[in-house]
Write a protein that holds these residues in place. Sequence first.
Motif, PDB file in Angstrom:
ATOM      1  N   TRP A  49       0.756  -1.329   0.095  1.00  0.00           N
ATOM      2  CA  TRP A  49       0.037  -0.027  -0.064  1.00  0.00           C
ATOM      3  C   TRP A  49       0.760   1.260   0.109  1.00  0.00           C
ATOM      4  CZ3 TRP A  49       0.681   3.179   4.009  1.00  0.00           C
ATOM      5  CH2 TRP A  49       1.213   2.521   5.230  1.00  0.00           C
ATOM      6  N   SER A  76      -7.216  -0.953 -10.094  1.00  0.00           N
ATOM      7  CA  SER A  76      -8.137  -0.229  -9.132  1.00  0.00           C
ATOM      8  C   SER A  76      -7.347   0.427  -8.537  1.00  0.00           C
ATOM      9  CB  SER A  76      -9.116  -0.979  -8.624  1.00  0.00           C
ATOM     10  OG  SER A  76      -8.637  -1.887  -7.664  1.00  0.00           O
ATOM     11  N   TYR A  77      -6.279  -0.100  -7.527  1.00  0.00           N
ATOM     12  CA  TYR A  77      -5.416   0.983  -6.684  1.00  0.00           C
ATOM     13  C   TYR A  77      -5.082   2.113  -7.357  1.00  0.00           C
ATOM     14  CZ  TYR A  77      -5.948  -3.194  -3.526  1.00  0.00           C
ATOM     15  OH  TYR A  77      -6.595  -4.210  -2.888  1.00  0.00           O
ATOM     16  N   ILE A  80      -7.147   4.587  -7.681  1.00  0.00           N
ATOM     17  CA  ILE A  80      -7.632   5.432  -6.579  1.00  0.00           C
ATOM     18  C   ILE A  80      -6.705   6.403  -6.229  1.00  0.00           C
ATOM     19  CG2 ILE A  80      -7.442   5.305  -3.862  1.00  0.00           C
ATOM     20  CD1 ILE A  80      -8.875   2.514  -4.103  1.00  0.00           C
ATOM     21  N   ASP A  98      -9.635  -6.920  -9.296  1.00  0.00           N
ATOM     22  CA  ASP A  98     -10.164  -5.654  -8.570  1.00  0.00           C
ATOM     23  C   ASP A  98     -11.778  -5.671  -8.868  1.00  0.00           C
ATOM     24  OD1 ASP A  98      -9.801  -5.321 -11.418  1.00  0.00           O
ATOM     25  OD2 ASP A  98      -8.450  -3.638 -11.072  1.00  0.00           O
ATOM     26  N   GLU A 116     -10.028  -5.604  -2.654  1.00  0.00           N
ATOM     27  CA  GLU A 116      -9.854  -5.727  -4.131  1.00  0.00           C
ATOM     28  C   GLU A 116     -11.222  -5.311  -4.920  1.00  0.00           C
ATOM     29  OE1 GLU A 116      -7.468  -8.833  -5.349  1.00  0.00           O
ATOM     30  OE2 GLU A 116      -5.821  -8.041  -5.098  1.00  0.00           O
ATOM     31  N   SER A 119     -12.558  -1.868  -4.029  1.00  0.00           N
ATOM     32  CA  SER A 119     -11.766  -0.929  -4.605  1.00  0.00           C
ATOM     33  C   SER A 119     -12.204  -0.562  -6.062  1.00  0.00           C
ATOM     34  CB  SER A 119     -10.273  -0.936  -4.635  1.00  0.00           C
ATOM     35  OG  SER A 119      -9.874  -2.128  -5.021  1.00  0.00           O
TER      36      SER A 119
END
Length: 187
Positions: A49, A76-77, A80, A98, A116, A119
């Motif tokens: 992270w 997806s991360y 974000i 995700d 996941e 997100s």
Amino acid sequence: MKILYIVAVLPTKEKPWAQPFVKTQIDSIKNLGIDVEVLDLTDSFGEGWQKYVKGIFRLRELLRNREFDIIHAHYSYCGIVGLFQRRLPLVVSLMGSDLGSVFVRNNNKSLRKKIESFSGKFVARYSNYIVVKSQEMAELIPFCKNIDVIPNGVDFNHFKPIDGEEALSKFNLPRNKAIILFACDPG
């Protein structure tokens, strides 16, 4: 037009199998004459992270110092990370896990898989445009109006069909045994 790609993994010499389709897509866009810059969270941003948190600060710095027309985030991360700005349109390519669309034995999802999936749905709701790899993935986010299904393709300039006998000879493979090929690192 200038696109900023946010990616978490790109292939390297040590890991050439690590999401080569992302690099292929970036190269294809460049070959169309479109200016592309990559915010690569792979190495210098830490593990887990932490690389996404550091990526938020790097994104803000890039947007202060350079002009872009659009941001395209893979996974997806990374999406974000892209949501930490609201000035530019954000396109997010979701990869499958995700959205929770990867096979899970006995329907028993781990906490990581639940995060996941959450997100991916969160990013789909707040991004300007979503790209998914299959119709099944698109059906997991029915509330998303700006979505397209674009499967990961094959670069036919690099991969070309050849005669079976020629392939067996080229790789010194037996002609009288079943052969199983892995398209990624099986480990």
